[in-house]
Motif scaffolding. Structure first.
Motif, mmCIF file in Angstrom:
data_model
loop_
_atom_site.group_PDB
_atom_site.id
_atom_site.type_symbol
_atom_site.label_atom_id
_atom_site.label_comp_id
_atom_site.label_asym_id
_atom_site.label_seq_id
_atom_site.Cartn_x
_atom_site.Cartn_y
_atom_site.Cartn_z
ATOM 1 N N LYS A 103 -16.972 26.536 -97.457
ATOM 2 C CA LYS A 103 -15.740 25.930 -96.945
ATOM 3 C C LYS A 103 -15.810 24.406 -97.020
ATOM 4 O O LYS A 103 -14.790 23.755 -97.241
ATOM 5 C CB LYS A 103 -15.469 26.376 -95.513
ATOM 6 C CG LYS A 103 -15.192 27.857 -95.391
ATOM 7 C CD LYS A 103 -13.971 28.154 -94.554
ATOM 8 C CE LYS A 103 -13.857 29.638 -94.245
ATOM 9 N NZ LYS A 103 -12.997 30.356 -95.186
ATOM 10 N N VAL A 141 -9.633 24.482 -84.983
ATOM 11 C CA VAL A 141 -10.255 25.626 -85.632
ATOM 12 C C VAL A 141 -11.669 25.238 -86.053
ATOM 13 O O VAL A 141 -11.877 24.163 -86.619
ATOM 14 C CB VAL A 141 -9.431 26.056 -86.868
ATOM 15 C CG1 VAL A 141 -9.987 27.339 -87.463
ATOM 16 C CG2 VAL A 141 -7.962 26.255 -86.488
ATOM 17 N N LYS A 143 -15.010 26.545 -88.209
ATOM 18 C CA LYS A 143 -15.313 27.522 -89.260
ATOM 19 C C LYS A 143 -16.752 27.413 -89.743
ATOM 20 O O LYS A 143 -17.265 26.308 -89.930
ATOM 21 C CB LYS A 143 -14.413 27.289 -90.480
ATOM 22 C CG LYS A 143 -12.942 27.434 -90.205
ATOM 23 C CD LYS A 143 -12.128 27.289 -91.480
ATOM 24 C CE LYS A 143 -10.665 27.548 -91.191
ATOM 25 N NZ LYS A 143 -9.837 27.512 -92.407
ATOM 26 N N VAL A 153 -14.439 32.296 -88.413
ATOM 27 C CA VAL A 153 -13.364 31.380 -88.035
ATOM 28 C C VAL A 153 -13.025 31.578 -86.562
ATOM 29 O O VAL A 153 -12.743 32.693 -86.135
ATOM 30 C CB VAL A 153 -12.105 31.629 -88.901
ATOM 31 C CG1 VAL A 153 -10.943 30.771 -88.431
ATOM 32 C CG2 VAL A 153 -12.407 31.360 -90.368
ATOM 33 N N GLU A 186 -11.347 21.812 -87.929
ATOM 34 C CA GLU A 186 -10.100 21.651 -88.661
ATOM 35 C C GLU A 186 -8.918 21.667 -87.722
ATOM 36 O O GLU A 186 -8.938 22.309 -86.678
ATOM 37 C CB GLU A 186 -10.032 22.816 -89.651
ATOM 38 C CG GLU A 186 -8.900 22.836 -90.578
ATOM 39 C CD GLU A 186 -9.076 23.945 -91.617
ATOM 40 O OE1 GLU A 186 -9.926 23.823 -92.522
ATOM 41 O OE2 GLU A 186 -8.363 24.942 -91.486
ATOM 42 N N GLU A 187 -7.880 20.970 -88.143
ATOM 43 C CA GLU A 187 -6.608 20.961 -87.431
ATOM 44 C C GLU A 187 -5.993 22.365 -87.473
ATOM 45 O O GLU A 187 -6.093 23.053 -88.478
ATOM 46 C CB GLU A 187 -5.752 19.932 -88.172
ATOM 47 C CG GLU A 187 -4.305 19.951 -88.007
ATOM 48 C CD GLU A 187 -3.627 19.149 -89.137
ATOM 49 O OE1 GLU A 187 -2.502 18.725 -88.896
ATOM 50 O OE2 GLU A 187 -4.199 18.975 -90.225
ATOM 51 N N PHE A 188 -5.350 22.770 -86.394
ATOM 52 C CA PHE A 188 -4.695 24.080 -86.326
ATOM 53 C C PHE A 188 -3.310 23.976 -86.970
ATOM 54 O O PHE A 188 -2.536 23.088 -86.642
ATOM 55 C CB PHE A 188 -4.560 24.489 -84.853
ATOM 56 C CG PHE A 188 -3.892 25.814 -84.646
ATOM 57 C CD1 PHE A 188 -4.593 26.997 -84.848
ATOM 58 C CD2 PHE A 188 -2.556 25.883 -84.249
ATOM 59 C CE1 PHE A 188 -3.977 28.234 -84.651
ATOM 60 C CE2 PHE A 188 -1.938 27.114 -84.054
ATOM 61 C CZ PHE A 188 -2.656 28.295 -84.264
ATOM 62 N N LEU A 189 -3.038 24.859 -87.905
ATOM 63 C CA LEU A 189 -1.738 24.845 -88.581
ATOM 64 C C LEU A 189 -0.876 25.992 -88.057
ATOM 65 O O LEU A 189 -1.389 27.055 -87.712
ATOM 66 C CB LEU A 189 -1.920 25.018 -90.088
ATOM 67 C CG LEU A 189 -2.738 23.953 -90.811
ATOM 68 C CD1 LEU A 189 -2.905 24.329 -92.287
ATOM 69 C CD2 LEU A 189 -2.082 22.578 -90.691
ATOM 70 N N GLU A 193 1.715 33.034 -92.764
ATOM 71 C CA GLU A 193 0.627 33.061 -93.761
ATOM 72 C C GLU A 193 1.055 33.884 -94.959
ATOM 73 O O GLU A 193 1.650 34.944 -94.816
ATOM 74 C CB GLU A 193 -0.613 33.702 -93.149
ATOM 75 C CG GLU A 193 -1.459 32.715 -92.387
ATOM 76 C CD GLU A 193 -2.735 33.347 -91.862
ATOM 77 O OE1 GLU A 193 -3.509 33.892 -92.676
ATOM 78 O OE2 GLU A 193 -2.940 33.303 -90.641
ATOM 79 N N LYS A 215 -4.121 40.910 -90.117
ATOM 80 C CA LYS A 215 -5.577 40.892 -89.969
ATOM 81 C C LYS A 215 -6.052 41.507 -88.659
ATOM 82 O O LYS A 215 -7.181 41.965 -88.568
ATOM 83 C CB LYS A 215 -6.084 39.452 -90.042
ATOM 84 C CG LYS A 215 -5.994 38.851 -91.424
ATOM 85 C CD LYS A 215 -6.903 37.636 -91.567
ATOM 86 C CE LYS A 215 -7.009 37.180 -93.003
ATOM 87 N NZ LYS A 215 -5.758 36.614 -93.530
ATOM 88 N N LEU A 283 -4.954 27.214 -96.501
ATOM 89 C CA LEU A 283 -5.816 27.597 -95.370
ATOM 90 C C LEU A 283 -7.220 27.871 -95.878
ATOM 91 O O LEU A 283 -8.212 27.553 -95.233
ATOM 92 C CB LEU A 283 -5.317 28.899 -94.752
ATOM 93 C CG LEU A 283 -4.315 28.876 -93.643
ATOM 94 C CD1 LEU A 283 -4.075 30.290 -93.170
ATOM 95 C CD2 LEU A 283 -4.787 28.010 -92.476
ATOM 96 N N GLU A 284 -7.285 28.554 -97.001
ATOM 97 C CA GLU A 284 -8.570 28.922 -97.572
ATOM 98 C C GLU A 284 -8.361 29.345 -99.016
ATOM 99 O O GLU A 284 -7.250 29.692 -99.413
ATOM 100 C CB GLU A 284 -9.183 30.114 -96.817
ATOM 101 C CG GLU A 284 -8.326 31.371 -96.938
ATOM 102 C CD GLU A 284 -9.050 32.674 -96.622
ATOM 103 O OE1 GLU A 284 -10.290 32.700 -96.606
ATOM 104 O OE2 GLU A 284 -8.356 33.684 -96.424
HETATM 105 P P1 AMP Z 1 -9.987 31.630 -93.327
HETATM 106 O O1 AMP Z 1 -11.171 32.537 -93.524
HETATM 107 O O2 AMP Z 1 -10.289 30.200 -93.451
HETATM 108 O O3 AMP Z 1 -8.764 32.053 -94.044
HETATM 109 O O4 AMP Z 1 -9.497 31.931 -91.854
HETATM 110 C C1 AMP Z 1 -9.181 33.236 -91.430
HETATM 111 C C2 AMP Z 1 -7.895 33.205 -90.650
HETATM 112 O O5 AMP Z 1 -7.986 32.258 -89.583
HETATM 113 C C3 AMP Z 1 -6.695 32.750 -91.463
HETATM 114 O O6 AMP Z 1 -6.133 33.790 -92.204
HETATM 115 C C4 AMP Z 1 -5.784 32.230 -90.377
HETATM 116 O O7 AMP Z 1 -5.122 33.287 -89.729
HETATM 117 C C5 AMP Z 1 -6.744 31.605 -89.403
HETATM 118 N N1 AMP Z 1 -6.901 30.157 -89.689
HETATM 119 C C6 AMP Z 1 -7.832 29.595 -90.476
HETATM 120 N N2 AMP Z 1 -7.658 28.254 -90.537
HETATM 121 C C7 AMP Z 1 -6.617 27.964 -89.762
HETATM 122 C C8 AMP Z 1 -5.930 26.757 -89.425
HETATM 123 N N3 AMP Z 1 -6.347 25.566 -89.868
HETATM 124 N N4 AMP Z 1 -4.873 26.849 -88.614
HETATM 125 C C9 AMP Z 1 -4.458 28.045 -88.134
HETATM 126 N N5 AMP Z 1 -5.049 29.202 -88.406
HETATM 127 C C10 AMP Z 1 -6.117 29.188 -89.218
#
Ligand code: AMP
Ligand code: GLY
Length: 426
Positions: A103, A141, A143, A153, A186-189, A193, A215, A283-284
């Protein structure tokens, strides 16, 4: 052409199913496969965490194409080794897969190439986390840097919770592993999705239809995270204009950046998007097909998958135009009772054939095994009942009618897949 599919989940079952329909494909071998793949393809045993066992198998089989499903073989460098040995492989190299496997790499890459994503800090100690947290408002957030099978996460409502989460990742307590050397804060968005997957050949990004997944284990999107309890794909998830924007401002700059850095990206670039009030943000990244997104996406594909993956391997994706069934698809997951916590396996599954009698329904197997003619549960996520329809309501009705015909002890599924999209459709 003989095709070797590496993996054992619903995603790989859907890949094998779609590849089998290709006029170019004469044989599909799945390694290690599952109870569903055993019914449509030849199964070869292999250990997905053992690079040598996968290389040996591929060299012995000499397929015309290898398709790698899960992230672990990519992280181990399976694509690199097989290419060196002269095989045609669909998937990213170990270096290109870092978009998923690290990441911190992905976030720095996004920043270097001015691709929209949440503000972040990479931290190597509790002190650095404490300092970084001063720059963020709650919620934030935290990670894990590396692959964490969905456990890496943590969304934190307070700075204190964020510090504790980071600590849990550093020590490994949260992951049940050795612990992380780096974490990302990380900032929360906020927003919807969207899973946006593109086939890539190093320069061209060819988008697949967009999907949205659920999920959480519980209805109303509550409870712990899982690998995914259901997913759907409709035209309305991403309008044409937004899709163009994402290709131009996210997918293409990613491919240009990776190529410029000497690690061109081939395979599936899975862009996890958040549709924020500021526009789509990354996000990823995943460096592979999604699971269960692939089940719903391939159910809608009306083109030859083998031809498209072959073109990606040969750098000819610009020549390919994909056709899709209009309308919608949905995939509802049946899981073992207790998942994502502990659960029992070895339960007999009944009714899959009856489910597939429902119009436009196909059942993709995740954790199943075929033993002496009996289909048994063998994992947390067991089946993905998948259907297409003229609209989401019809696709879901078919999938749930299929689900109604299936039974195994402890079977659980969410009854509200697609609820947000249905509300939007009115
Ligand atoms: P990731 O593995 O980084 O995709 O994170 C898994 C899940 O966590 C994502 O599908 C989102 O639902 C949530 N998530 C990850 N990053 C953020 C973010 N910066 N803001 C809000 N939700 C997040
Ligand atoms: N469904 C999410 C993933 O494949 O990562």
């Amino acid at each position: 052409m003989k095709v070797l599919v590496i993996g054992s989940g619903g995603r790989e079952h859907a890949l094998a199913w779609a590849l089998k329909r290709s006029a170019q494909v004469t044989e599909v071998v799945c390694a290690p496969g599952n109870g569903g793949m055993a019914q449509i393809a030849r199964i070869a045993p292999v250990d997905l965490s053992d690079l040598d066992s996968m290389v040996e198998l591929a060299l012995r089989e000499q397929p015309g194409m290898v398709v790698v499903g899960p992230e672990l073989p990519l992280a181990l460098g399976l694509v690199d080794v097989l290419r060196e040995r002269g095989l045609r492989v669909f998937g990213p190299t170990q270096a290109a897969a870092m978009l998923e496997t690290s990441k911190s790499f992905a976030k720095r890459f996004l920043q270097r190439h001015q691709i929209p994503t949440a503000n972040y800090a990479v931290c190597t100690s509790a002190e650095e986390v404490e300092k970084a947290l001063e720059l963020f408002h709650a919620p934030m957030v935290v990670k894990a840097d590396g692959l964490a099978a969905g456990k890496g996460v943590v969304i934190c409502q307070t700075r204190r919770a964020a510090q504790e989460a980071a600590q849990g990742l550093f020590t490994g307590e949260l992951l049940g592993s050795d612990g992380e050397r780096q974490v990302v804060v990380e900032e929360f968005l906020t927003g919807d999705e969207v899973s946006f997957l593109c086939l890539c050949d190093g320069t061209t990004a060819l988008p697949l239809v967009a999907a949205q997944d659920h999920k959480r284990i519980g209805e109303g999107d509550t409870g712990p995270n899982t690998g995914g309890m259901g997913v759907y794909s409709t035209e309305s998830i991403l309008d044409a204009k937004t899709r163009e924007w994402v290709v131009r401002h996210i997918a293409e700059p990613t491919l240009r950046g990776m190529a410029a850095e000497g690690t061109p990206f081939t395979g599936v670039l899975y862009i996890g998007l958040m549709m924020t009030p500021r526009g789509p943000q990354v996000l990823e990244f995943n460096a592979r097909f999604g699971d269960p997104e692939t089940q719903a996406i391939l159910a809608r594909l009306d083109s030859d998958l083998a031809e498209a993956l072959s073109a990606a391997i040969d750098g000819r994706l610009a020549e390919i135009k994909l056709r899709w069934k209009p309308g919608a698809s949905a995939c509802v997951i049946a899981s073992s009772g207790g998942y994502p916590g502990s659960y029992e396996t070895g339960k007999e599954i009944r009714g899959v054939d009856a489910a597939e009698q429902v119009a436009e329904v196909v059942v993709f197997h995740s954790g199943t095994a075929l033993r002496a003619g009996h289909l048994l549960t063998a994992g947390g996520r067991v089946l993905g009942v998948t259907a297409v329809g003229e609209n989401l309501r019809e696709a879901l009705a078919r999938a749930y009618e299929g689900m109604r015909r299936i039974q195994f002890e402890g079977m659980y599924f969410r009854r509200d897949i697609g609820h947000r999209a249905l509300r939007k459709e009115g």
